[in-house]
Design a protein around this motif. Structure first.
Motif, PDB file in Angstrom:
ATOM      1  N   GLU A  73     -21.631  -5.947 -22.012  1.00 24.57           N
ATOM      2  CA  GLU A  73     -20.998  -5.720 -20.713  1.00 24.57           C
ATOM      3  C   GLU A  73     -22.038  -5.593 -19.602  1.00 24.57           C
ATOM      4  O   GLU A  73     -21.862  -6.124 -18.510  1.00 24.57           O
ATOM      5  N   ALA A  74     -23.126  -4.899 -19.914  1.00 26.07           N
ATOM      6  CA  ALA A  74     -24.192  -4.747 -18.914  1.00 26.07           C
ATOM      7  C   ALA A  74     -24.816  -6.100 -18.595  1.00 26.07           C
ATOM      8  O   ALA A  74     -25.130  -6.391 -17.436  1.00 26.07           O
ATOM      9  N   ALA A  75     -24.976  -6.936 -19.604  1.00 27.72           N
ATOM     10  CA  ALA A  75     -25.567  -8.257 -19.376  1.00 27.72           C
ATOM     11  C   ALA A  75     -24.641  -9.131 -18.530  1.00 27.72           C
ATOM     12  O   ALA A  75     -25.114  -9.940 -17.727  1.00 27.72           O
ATOM     13  N   GLN A  76     -23.333  -8.966 -18.707  1.00 27.96           N
ATOM     14  CA  GLN A  76     -22.394  -9.749 -17.908  1.00 27.96           C
ATOM     15  C   GLN A  76     -22.345  -9.248 -16.465  1.00 27.96           C
ATOM     16  O   GLN A  76     -22.304 -10.044 -15.527  1.00 27.96           O
ATOM     17  N   GLU A  80     -29.644  -9.609 -14.169  1.00 28.00           N
ATOM     18  CA  GLU A  80     -31.071  -9.264 -14.231  1.00 28.00           C
ATOM     19  C   GLU A  80     -31.394  -8.342 -15.413  1.00 28.00           C
ATOM     20  O   GLU A  80     -32.559  -8.131 -15.746  1.00 28.00           O
ATOM     21  N   TYR A  81     -30.357  -7.823 -16.068  1.00 25.09           N
ATOM     22  CA  TYR A  81     -30.557  -6.944 -17.225  1.00 25.09           C
ATOM     23  C   TYR A  81     -31.332  -7.659 -18.329  1.00 25.09           C
ATOM     24  O   TYR A  81     -32.258  -7.102 -18.905  1.00 25.09           O
ATOM     25  N   ARG A  82     -30.955  -8.902 -18.594  1.00 24.37           N
ATOM     26  CA  ARG A  82     -31.654  -9.651 -19.654  1.00 24.37           C
ATOM     27  C   ARG A  82     -33.116  -9.900 -19.274  1.00 24.37           C
ATOM     28  O   ARG A  82     -33.990  -9.846 -20.128  1.00 24.37           O
ATOM     29  N   LYS A  83     -33.357 -10.166 -18.018  1.00 28.69           N
ATOM     30  CA  LYS A  83     -34.739 -10.367 -17.582  1.00 28.69           C
ATOM     31  C   LYS A  83     -35.547  -9.093 -17.777  1.00 28.69           C
ATOM     32  O   LYS A  83     -36.690  -9.130 -18.237  1.00 28.69           O
ATOM     33  N   GLN A  84     -34.953  -7.951 -17.435  1.00 27.44           N
ATOM     34  CA  GLN A  84     -35.646  -6.668 -17.604  1.00 27.44           C
ATOM     35  C   GLN A  84     -35.910  -6.382 -19.086  1.00 27.44           C
ATOM     36  O   GLN A  84     -36.978  -5.885 -19.449  1.00 27.44           O
TER      37      GLN A  84
END
Length: 121
Positions: A73-76, A80-84
Motif C-alpha cells: 500500500e505504501a508503494a502504491q 518514491e518509497y521504492r526508491k528510498q
C-alpha cells in the motif's frame, strides 16, 4: 539350638520366596504402568511443543502478510518509497563492502540511453 536356628532360617526363606512370588508380578505390572505413564507424558509434551511451534509459525505468517500488505500500500501511495528502499539497501551494501564497482548508466525517463556519444546536429 541348631534345630531352632534351622527352622527359623527355613521359615524366613519360605516367607521370602512367597513374598517374591506375589511381589515380583505386582512390581513388574507397576513398573510397566509407570513406564507407560512416562511415555504418555513425553508424547503429550512433544505434541504440545509441536502445537506451540505451529501457532508461532502461523502468527509469524499472519504478521508477515500484514507487513507485506502495508509495504504494498505504501508503494502504491508513495512511488518514491521504492526508491528510498533501494537507496537504503544500496547504502547498506556499500557499507558492508558487498559492492566493488559502481557503473553509471545514463537514462532518460528511466530508460537507459544506449548511445552515449554525441549526436550530430
Amino acid at each position: 539350638m541348631n534345630v531352632k536356628l534351622f527352622i527359623t532360617v527355613v521359615i524366613t526363606a519360605l516367607l521370602v520366596i512367597i513374598g517374591l512370588m506375589f511381589g515380583l508380578p505386582r512390581y513388574t505390572v507397576w513398573q510397566q504402568e509407570m513406564a507407560g505413564k512416562a511415555r504418555l507424558a513425553e508424547a503429550t509434551q512433544s505434541r504440545q511443543i509441536l502445537i506451540e511451534q505451529a501457532r508461532a509459525e502461523k502468527d509469524a505468517a499472519v504478521l508477515q502478510a500484514e507487513a507485506i500488505k502495508i509495504m504494498g500500500e505504501a508503494a502504491q501511495k508513495y512511488p518514491e518509497y521504492r526508491k528510498q528502499e533501494f537507496i537504503g539497501a544500496f547504502g547498506e551494501a556499500l557499507k558492508a563492502g558487498k559492492i566493488n564497482q559502481i557503473i553509471y548508466v545514463p537514462t532518460e525517463a528511466n530508460i537507459p540511453i544506449l548511445e552515449a556519444s554525441k549526436r550530430p546536429e
